[in-house]
Design a protein around this motif. Sequence first.
Motif, PDB file in Angstrom:
ATOM      1  N   MET A  28      10.624   4.405  -2.392  1.00 51.87           N
ATOM      2  CA  MET A  28       8.476   4.402  -2.384  1.00 51.87           C
ATOM      3  C   MET A  28       8.932   3.852  -3.814  1.00 51.87           C
ATOM      4  O   MET A  28       7.513   2.765  -3.860  1.00 51.87           O
ATOM      5  CB  MET A  28       8.621   5.194  -2.200  1.00 51.87           C
ATOM      6  N   ARG A  29       9.286   3.760  -4.602  1.00 51.32           N
ATOM      7  CA  ARG A  29       8.701   3.167  -5.782  1.00 51.32           C
ATOM      8  C   ARG A  29       9.228   1.703  -6.063  1.00 51.32           C
ATOM      9  O   ARG A  29       8.585   0.695  -6.743  1.00 51.32           O
ATOM     10  CB  ARG A  29       9.980   3.610  -7.403  1.00 51.32           C
ATOM     11  N   LEU A  80       8.776  -0.714  -2.727  1.00 51.32           N
ATOM     12  CA  LEU A  80       8.136  -1.119  -1.794  1.00 51.32           C
ATOM     13  C   LEU A  80       6.520  -1.905  -1.938  1.00 51.32           C
ATOM     14  O   LEU A  80       6.153  -0.397  -3.109  1.00 51.32           O
ATOM     15  CB  LEU A  80       8.133   0.120  -0.529  1.00 51.32           C
ATOM     16  N   LYS A 137       4.645   1.593   1.036  1.00 50.56           N
ATOM     17  CA  LYS A 137       5.063   3.055   0.657  1.00 50.56           C
ATOM     18  C   LYS A 137       4.192   3.653   0.857  1.00 50.56           C
ATOM     19  O   LYS A 137       4.329   5.084   1.299  1.00 50.56           O
ATOM     20  CB  LYS A 137       4.349   2.899  -1.373  1.00 50.56           C
TER      21      LYS A 137
END
Length: 95
Positions: free
Chosen positions: A47-48, A50, A55
């Motif tokens: 997630m960091r 994308l 995200k």
Amino acid sequence: MWPNAVADALSRFEWAFEQPGRYLNASEAYSPGIEVEDARDDLEQAMRLLPAGAKRDLGRLVTRIDEEFERRTLPEPNNAEWAMTGWWWTRMRER
């Protein structure tokens, strides 16, 4: 991140959540790198990395995973030092 890292992490949660019982079972022997907590670390890292749209999409899945993981685990008061890495490390599974 490696190819299919997100798919691998999601499949580990899918397998864990399919197990019977109210609480998740703890592994008899700790297996670094293959625990669901490790999978949650992988999702956090993804997630960091994308872009914003992806995200958000993954974030919706992770929110549902987090809710189910929290529902099927118990607070572990002795793991406060793990809180710096992620709240999911401060939960315990039944043995």
